[in-house]
Motif scaffolding. Structure first.
Motif, PDB file in Angstrom:
ATOM      1  N   TRP A 139      -7.308  -6.974  -3.059  1.00  0.00           N
ATOM      2  CA  TRP A 139      -6.408  -7.830  -3.840  1.00  0.00           C
ATOM      3  C   TRP A 139      -7.120  -9.114  -4.231  1.00  0.00           C
ATOM      4  CZ3 TRP A 139      -4.131  -4.818  -0.041  1.00  0.00           C
ATOM      5  CH2 TRP A 139      -3.009  -4.070  -0.426  1.00  0.00           C
ATOM      6  N   ILE A 189      -9.140   1.387  -9.793  1.00  0.00           N
ATOM      7  CA  ILE A 189      -8.461   2.494  -9.109  1.00  0.00           C
ATOM      8  C   ILE A 189      -9.291   3.746  -9.352  1.00  0.00           C
ATOM      9  CG2 ILE A 189      -6.300   3.707  -8.774  1.00  0.00           C
ATOM     10  CD1 ILE A 189      -6.181   0.689  -8.258  1.00  0.00           C
ATOM     11  N   TYR A 196      -8.171  -1.023  -0.114  1.00  0.00           N
ATOM     12  CA  TYR A 196      -7.502  -1.813  -1.139  1.00  0.00           C
ATOM     13  C   TYR A 196      -8.162  -3.188  -1.232  1.00  0.00           C
ATOM     14  CZ  TYR A 196      -3.501   1.460  -1.100  1.00  0.00           C
ATOM     15  OH  TYR A 196      -2.685   2.563  -1.202  1.00  0.00           O
ATOM     16  N   GLN A 250      -7.846   4.807   2.718  1.00  0.00           N
ATOM     17  CA  GLN A 250      -8.032   4.175   1.415  1.00  0.00           C
ATOM     18  C   GLN A 250      -8.363   2.700   1.616  1.00  0.00           C
ATOM     19  OE1 GLN A 250      -7.762   5.710  -1.829  1.00  0.00           O
ATOM     20  NE2 GLN A 250      -7.861   7.541  -0.541  1.00  0.00           N
ATOM     21  N   CYS A 300       0.858  -1.179   0.000  1.00  0.00           N
ATOM     22  CA  CYS A 300       0.000   0.000   0.000  1.00  0.00           C
ATOM     23  C   CYS A 300       0.898   1.235   0.000  1.00  0.00           C
ATOM     24  CB  CYS A 300      -0.911   0.023   1.218  1.00  0.00           C
ATOM     25  SG  CYS A 300      -2.018  -1.395   1.351  1.00  0.00           S
ATOM     26  N   CYS A 335      -3.523  -6.025  -7.003  1.00  0.00           N
ATOM     27  CA  CYS A 335      -4.503  -5.071  -6.465  1.00  0.00           C
ATOM     28  C   CYS A 335      -5.483  -4.724  -7.571  1.00  0.00           C
ATOM     29  CB  CYS A 335      -3.796  -3.821  -5.952  1.00  0.00           C
ATOM     30  SG  CYS A 335      -4.921  -2.584  -5.263  1.00  0.00           S
ATOM     31  N   TYR A 367      -8.656  -7.698   1.786  1.00  0.00           N
ATOM     32  CA  TYR A 367      -9.001  -6.284   1.909  1.00  0.00           C
ATOM     33  C   TYR A 367      -8.062  -5.617   2.905  1.00  0.00           C
ATOM     34  CZ  TYR A 367     -13.410  -8.093  -0.006  1.00  0.00           C
ATOM     35  OH  TYR A 367     -14.353  -8.726  -0.768  1.00  0.00           O
ATOM     36  N   LYS A 391      -8.720   0.229  -5.598  1.00  0.00           N
ATOM     37  CA  LYS A 391      -8.262   1.145  -4.560  1.00  0.00           C
ATOM     38  C   LYS A 391      -9.196   2.343  -4.578  1.00  0.00           C
ATOM     39  CE  LYS A 391      -4.551   4.310  -3.228  1.00  0.00           C
ATOM     40  NZ  LYS A 391      -3.277   4.952  -3.652  1.00  0.00           N
TER      41      LYS A 391
END
Length: 230
Positions: free
Chosen positions: A82, A133, A80, A78, A54, A89, A71, A92
């Motif tokens: 995966w 993202i 994230y 933020q 991260c 990832c 998570y 985000k």
């Protein structure tokens, strides 16, 4: 029970691991490292598998119930996501309306995040996984405003239909939310329920029992009549 001390993970400078998450399939342990790293290791051998990164320090981590996703929330609020098959990832997004994330829990359909102000956001997992993202982020399906101090504990029941959320910073501070209606149970716990400063919560497999640990070292066991089975 047999206890075995594990030496340091090769290639990592951390001397201790205070925060971690276990995958339900028994394959992985995700350890919160320094400098934004999440160290993925084999749960059986404790050997290093991969580093997930991260941009800033990680506050909380959690696996999805089927172990397909990991998570994480960070100090800059933020979220994230995966994909554990590719270890990439895939999303985000900002944790909407929060100052600093403090806790995290996942069910098969929902992800719950807590922050220092006490706000608990509930997200749709499918929407998070497909967000990519995104600076705009994903809107929570519900923001629970029932805590006035930092949300330090989040836990879904096994079926994911009830969320327990609590703050250790205030006495008797725990609530239960019904996920289908996205409402908080009003009849329990009440102001007279002697919970103490709640440090941990978990449900039995059938959901009918909830265990609540507190700062006095006690574990309180309650029967939830909402569930027919224990």
């Amino acid at each position: 029970a047999r206890v075995s001390k594990i030496s340091r993970i090769a290639g990592r400078a951390e001397k201790s691991w205070e925060s971690f998450a276990l995958s339900r399939d028994g394959q992985y342990v995700a350890l919160r490292g320094v400098d934004g790293y999440i160290v993925l290791a084999c749960l059986r051998t404790f050997r290093w598998i991969a580093n997930l990164r991260c941009s800033v320090s990680v506050n909380a981590i959690a696996f999805s119930p089927d172990s397909s996703f990991l998570y994480a929330t960070t100090t800059d609020s933020q979220l994230y996501v995966w994909d554990m098959r590719t270890r990439q990832c895939i999303s985000k997004v900002p944790d909407q309306g929060t100052i600093k994330s403090t806790a995290l829990a996942a069910s098969s359909t929902h992800l719950a995040t807590g922050c220092v102000s006490g706000v608990v956001n509930v997200y749709d997992c499918s929407a998070l996984a497909s967000a990519g993202i995104s600076a705009g982020g994903v809107k929570p399906v519900k923001s629970l405003m029932h805590l006035t101090t930092a949300a330090t504990t989040l836990r879904f029941s096994g079926a994911g239909d009830v969320l327990a959320f609590a703050s250790m910073e205030k006495q008797d501070c725990l609530r239960l939310a019904h996920m289908e209606s996205l409402t908080v149970f009003s009849n329990w716990p009440s102001q007279r329920t002697p919970l103490g400063y709640v440090s941990a919560v978990d449900f039995s497999r059938g959901g009918g029992l909830v265990a609540i640990g507190n700062a006095r070292g006690k574990v309180l066991l309650y029967r939830l009549n909402y569930y027919e089975q224990w």
